[in-house]
Design a protein around this motif. Structure first.
Motif, PDB file in Angstrom:
ATOM      1  N   CYS A 163       0.826  -1.212   0.000  1.00 44.25           N
ATOM      2  CA  CYS A 163       0.000   0.000   0.000  1.00 44.25           C
ATOM      3  C   CYS A 163       0.860   1.262   0.000  1.00 44.25           C
ATOM      4  O   CYS A 163       0.487   2.277  -0.590  1.00 44.25           O
ATOM      5  CB  CYS A 163      -0.932   0.007   1.214  1.00 44.25           C
ATOM      6  N   PHE A 164       2.020   1.184   0.648  1.00 42.31           N
ATOM      7  CA  PHE A 164       2.896   2.355   0.726  1.00 42.31           C
ATOM      8  C   PHE A 164       3.678   2.584  -0.565  1.00 42.31           C
ATOM      9  O   PHE A 164       4.275   3.641  -0.741  1.00 42.31           O
ATOM     10  CB  PHE A 164       3.863   2.209   1.901  1.00 42.31           C
ATOM     11  N   LYS A 165       3.677   1.617  -1.447  1.00 44.01           N
ATOM     12  CA  LYS A 165       4.400   1.757  -2.709  1.00 44.01           C
ATOM     13  C   LYS A 165       3.551   2.410  -3.801  1.00 44.01           C
ATOM     14  O   LYS A 165       4.025   2.625  -4.909  1.00 44.01           O
ATOM     15  CB  LYS A 165       4.889   0.387  -3.181  1.00 44.01           C
ATOM     16  N   GLU A 166       2.312   2.713  -3.465  1.00 47.14           N
ATOM     17  CA  GLU A 166       1.420   3.354  -4.428  1.00 47.14           C
ATOM     18  C   GLU A 166       1.642   4.858  -4.396  1.00 47.14           C
ATOM     19  O   GLU A 166       1.536   5.494  -3.353  1.00 47.14           O
ATOM     20  CB  GLU A 166      -0.037   3.019  -4.102  1.00 47.14           C
ATOM     21  N   GLY A 167       1.949   5.446  -5.518  1.00 49.27           N
ATOM     22  CA  GLY A 167       2.210   6.875  -5.587  1.00 49.27           C
ATOM     23  C   GLY A 167       3.321   7.164  -6.588  1.00 49.27           C
ATOM     24  O   GLY A 167       3.703   6.312  -7.401  1.00 49.27           O
ATOM     25  N   ALA A 168       3.863   8.371  -6.508  1.00 47.65           N
ATOM     26  CA  ALA A 168       4.947   8.770  -7.411  1.00 47.65           C
ATOM     27  C   ALA A 168       6.285   8.301  -6.846  1.00 47.65           C
ATOM     28  O   ALA A 168       6.682   8.699  -5.748  1.00 47.65           O
ATOM     29  CB  ALA A 168       4.954  10.287  -7.581  1.00 47.65           C
ATOM     30  N   VAL A 169       6.982   7.449  -7.595  1.00 45.32           N
ATOM     31  CA  VAL A 169       8.277   6.918  -7.146  1.00 45.32           C
ATOM     32  C   VAL A 169       9.359   7.943  -7.466  1.00 45.32           C
ATOM     33  O   VAL A 169       9.621   8.249  -8.630  1.00 45.32           O
ATOM     34  CB  VAL A 169       8.588   5.574  -7.824  1.00 45.32           C
ATOM     35  N   LEU A 170      10.006   8.459  -6.418  1.00 42.03           N
ATOM     36  CA  LEU A 170      11.070   9.453  -6.605  1.00 42.03           C
ATOM     37  C   LEU A 170      12.440   8.799  -6.748  1.00 42.03           C
ATOM     38  O   LEU A 170      13.265   9.241  -7.536  1.00 42.03           O
ATOM     39  CB  LEU A 170      11.087  10.431  -5.425  1.00 42.03           C
TER      40      LEU A 170
END
Length: 317
Positions: A163-170
């Motif tokens: 769940c924490f890996k969902e988003g914009a990967v910097l």
């Protein structure tokens, strides 16, 4: 709960615009429970007393099945929590997986752990019974660590990590040599500077990231790092391939400053907990994953509780 129904009835008498509900009494109680729970979540989000009261009367005007789709996130969150409770679900796990802004999820977690005996008494009894039958002490350690850290440190299961890996990967990289630590740290600094993070925020983030990456070499031969930005939060996800932490050692390994064994974090966790907004940990015999999260990181500064010796040790890596 009687005082809530009394309040509801008095409001009906004072304000005829609020018509009596056609719902059965049991459903009305569920709606009142949802309203009360929404007020508690709102309090954790620093809603004013007036706004919380308005929220309460907004909720009781709706039928139970409408609340999960309510436009106010706090109301929808409260409705989902009650539904999970009725179904006998593991609330901390469901809350961690809930699709909402991090600050709302944190408020939900705080309400559950601070008021679970009052707000979810049936669930508390069920959970105790399950623990005795299954001898599943993992839940006990999860609740104890959360309570001891005011919900800043949470044990999670492997599927919750995703769940924490969902988003914009910097940033995404592997840790195989010590030189990888400085390499990833420099890449992170450049990305954060390009996104106009404050200097104090960058220092805070790099400090805990360095500590987490250093621990990879203490517990495993290699690992990987991912930095994800989602909504108003930044998540530092550091995974290793070690043997994990024995449950019985988790309290000392994570909470005792300076406690150091092959399976402990030394000063690592105390540094993380002082600086980060919250920390999630998954650990098993296949390895460990630490998720270090910052809410509104552009406003984050280095904790004044950290001494210069600790900072120097981390930055000497």
């Amino acid at each position: 709960m009687r005082w809530l129904l009394t309040l509801f009835n008095s409001k009906q008498n004072a304000d005829r615009a609020l018509q009596p509900s056609d719902q059965p009494h049991a459903q009305l109680l569920c709606v009142v429970n949802a309203a009360y729970l929404a007020m508690k979540i709102g309090a954790e989000l620093s809603y004013s007393k007036r706004k919380r009261n308005q929220l309460f009367f907004q909720v009781i005007r709706h039928e139970q099945d409408q609340l999960k789709k309510h436009e106010e996130p706090v109301v929808a969150a409260a409705a989902h929590m009650l539904e999970w409770c009725e179904k006998g679900e593991d609330l901390p796990e469901k809350i961690s997986q809930y699709k909402e802004k991090e600050r709302v999820i944190r408020a939900m977690q705080a309400v559950y752990f601070n008021h679970k005996e009052k707000l979810f008494p049936e669930r508390a009894c069920i959970k105790k019974h399950v623990k005795r039958n299954q001898q599943d002490i993992w839940y006990v350690y999860r609740d104890v660590l959360a309570a001891a850290t005011q919900n800043k440190l949470m044990l999670i299961e492997v599927d919750e990590v995703e769940c924490f890996k969902e988003g914009a990967v910097l940033i995404e990289g592997r840790i195989g040599e010590r030189s990888d630590i400085s390499k990833i740290r420099n890449q992170t600094r450049q990305r954060l500077e390009a996104r106009q993070f404050s200097k104090s925020a960058i220092m805070s983030i790099l400090l805990v990231l360095s500590e987490a990456m250093t621990n990879v070499f203490k517990h495993a031969s290699h690992g990987k790092v991912m930095i994800v930005e989602k909504d108003e939060s930044l998540h530092l996800i550091v995974e290793d391939s070690g043997t994990g932490f024995p449950l019985e050692q988790l309290p000392k390994a994570t909470l005792y400053s300076g406690y150091s064994t092959q399976d402990s974090m030394g000063q690592g966790f105390t540094v993380m907990l002082k600086i980060a907004s919250f920390v999630h940990l998954h650990t098993s015999e296949k390895g460990s994953t630490i998720v270090i999260s910052f809410d509104q990181p552009e406003r984050t500064g280095v904790s004044t509780n950290l001494n210069t010796e600790t900072v120097a040790q981390v930055w000497s890596v």
